[in-house]
Write an enzyme that holds these catalytic residues in place. Structure first.
Site, mmCIF file in Angstrom:
data_model
loop_
_atom_site.group_PDB
_atom_site.id
_atom_site.type_symbol
_atom_site.label_atom_id
_atom_site.label_comp_id
_atom_site.label_asym_id
_atom_site.label_seq_id
_atom_site.Cartn_x
_atom_site.Cartn_y
_atom_site.Cartn_z
ATOM 1 N N TYR A 43 40.295 36.175 35.192
ATOM 2 C CA TYR A 43 39.249 37.204 35.809
ATOM 3 C C TYR A 43 39.447 38.434 34.452
ATOM 4 C CZ TYR A 43 43.964 38.749 37.003
ATOM 5 O OH TYR A 43 45.245 39.304 36.835
ATOM 6 N N PRO A 58 35.750 31.228 40.301
ATOM 7 C CA PRO A 58 36.664 30.623 39.536
ATOM 8 C C PRO A 58 36.206 29.067 39.767
ATOM 9 C CG PRO A 58 37.759 31.324 41.288
ATOM 10 C CD PRO A 58 36.351 32.146 41.685
ATOM 11 N N GLU A 95 54.864 41.635 29.995
ATOM 12 C CA GLU A 95 53.568 42.140 29.926
ATOM 13 C C GLU A 95 53.491 42.482 28.361
ATOM 14 O OE1 GLU A 95 53.960 45.521 32.629
ATOM 15 O OE2 GLU A 95 53.979 44.077 34.261
ATOM 16 N N GLY A 123 32.995 31.470 50.160
ATOM 17 C CA GLY A 123 32.316 32.613 49.826
ATOM 18 C C GLY A 123 32.046 32.892 48.425
ATOM 19 N N TYR A 127 56.893 52.578 34.335
ATOM 20 C CA TYR A 127 58.168 52.107 35.251
ATOM 21 C C TYR A 127 59.094 53.146 35.593
ATOM 22 C CZ TYR A 127 56.187 47.256 34.904
ATOM 23 O OH TYR A 127 55.580 46.087 35.153
ATOM 24 N N PHE A 177 45.994 37.726 45.961
ATOM 25 C CA PHE A 177 46.849 38.967 45.329
ATOM 26 C C PHE A 177 47.333 39.518 46.667
ATOM 27 C CE2 PHE A 177 44.189 38.494 41.315
ATOM 28 C CZ PHE A 177 45.152 38.706 40.633
ATOM 29 N N GLY A 178 48.009 40.363 46.313
ATOM 30 C CA GLY A 178 48.567 41.246 47.651
ATOM 31 C C GLY A 178 49.579 40.829 48.318
#
Length: 401
Positions: free
Chosen positions: A187, A278, A137, A273, A95, A392-393
């Site tokens: 994941y 999941p 985290e 797709g 960080y 994500f993203g």
């Protein structure tokens, strides 16, 4: 929380970040990776080359500035980032490096407009966000009883070619058995060394079977890449090199996109797709825990040959009397396609009824598909709190901007 002195400068940054955010993040990544080349192992080289990673960070910085006083709006974004960071082994030591180069990039791009007061405000704001991420985290690492960056060695027990594009890998502990527990929808990170680049890279793949099995399974779609936008470099490496009996380094399971498989309430699982993975894990788990549950399972594919795990789903739902299956194919062969298939894009209205009014809806697939499904659901007055997407993203931040 940030101080009253800093808040006006952060709020004033919103239009500046809209105008210069991408330039700031491009400078940030270039400077940081030049000064700390070892960090290239942590960052997605394909996304760096295509610009996706820079766009994601720019969107994140802008969304944080625009919602600095709206922690409820930021909470789901923080949760997704924390799980992604944990899967990559991010530590608190990273960080200060990120902070130094992010503030430096703001100063470099904005020039004289980056006053000492503005930079001080962003140093404070970045520190507040970093502390939240570090704490969360650390909590995840403690739950897993691991240290940041710890990986597990697993054996590829079996490799199955599901289609021309997708291969499934069955993973076990070196001594046999499941690598551990996980929740459907989660994941893992897979780590490989790309010899031609001299670079370790990690990518995330959803687990595609249920936690009740004595193995973990990932179903990996190969992606064509090139020297300009080398998407799929890890996926293609797995396709071309990983065989039964090989050893693979993976992370524990992470992710907060976790369909509630134990509930008695109706559930809707939508995919397109390779986003089926999941959803398939959730369907397996529901079949094991509560096969009588009301389930709508809908999947979209280009055509039947591009539809992975179709036969697996068809066999699974034979023991699930209250499950309805719907397949939507762009290209349709009335004589050869599935009993459940129709031609055309997925439409929510065609699978919905009043019994689903209280149902939770989970979706995974390409951005366009999920946006279309969300809009259709909202048009049918399904509350946003009942709609869950695995993304994500930059797309994760759409609702904040």
């Amino acid at each position: 929380m940030i101080s009253n002195q800093a808040r006006p400068y952060i709020e004033a940054s919103v239009p500046v970040l809209q105008a210069h955010g991408l330039a700031i993040t491009q400078v940030f990544y270039n400077n940081m990776l030049s000064a700390h080349p070892n960090l290239r192992h942590l960052f997605n080289a394909g996304n760096q080359a295509s610009g996706v990673q820079q766009q994601a960070l720019a969107a994140a910085v802008f969304a944080y500035a625009a919602n600095i006083d709206n922690p409820d709006a930021l909470a789901p974004v923080v949760s997704r980032i924390v799980h992604k960071h944990a899967s990559l082994g991010i530590t608190k030591a990273h960080y200060p490096i990120v902070g130094e180069h992010l503030i430096g990039a703001i100063a470099e791009v904005l020039g004289e407009a980056a006053t000492p007061e503005l930079l001080a405000a962003w140093i404070e704001a970045y520190g507040a966000l970093a502390n939240v991420l570090i704490q969360e985290e650390d909590r995840l690492y403690a739950e897993k009883q691991i240290f940041a960056g710890d990986m597990m060695r697993v054996v590829v027990a079996k490799r199955v070619q599901e289609s021309e594009e997708v291969v499934s890998f069955y993973l076990e502990k070196e001594g046999g058995g499941s690598p551990g527990g996980f929740l459907p929808g989660q994941y893992i990170s897979v780590k490989v060394f790309l010899m031609e680049m001299g670079l370790s890279q990690m990518r995330q793949y959803s687990l595609s079977d249920s936690p009740e099995k004595d193995y973990w399974r990932i179903s990996v779609k190969g992606e064509r890449g090139d020297s300009i936008s080398p998407d799929g470099m890890v996926s293609n490496w797995l396709h071309n090199h990983l065989e039964s009996g090989d050893i693979l380094d993976i992370s524990p399971a992470y992710g907060d996109f976790t369909p509630d498989c134990a509930s008695n309430e109706a559930i809707v699982l939508l995919s397109a797709g390779v986003g089926i993975t999941p959803m398939l894990s959730a369907l397996h788990s529901i079949a094991y825990i509560h096969p009588e549950r009301r389930v709508i399972f809908a999947h979209a594919a280009l055509h039947v040959d591009r539809h992975v795990h179709e036969h697996e789903v068809n066999e699974l739902v034979k023991g699930m009397p209250n499950t309805q299956v719907h397949y939507f194919y762009d290209e349709f062969d009335a004589d050869g396609d599935s009993l459940y298939a129709v031609q055309g894009p997925m439409t929510v209205a065609s699978i919905w009824d009043l019994s689903l009014a209280e149902a939770q809806v989970y979706m995974c697939g390409p951005k366009g598909f999920m946006l279309m499904m969300r809009n259709q659901l909202m048009d049918m007055d399904v509350p946003l709190t009942s709609i869950h997407r695995e993304i994500f993203g930059p797309d994760l931040l759409e609702d904040l901007m």
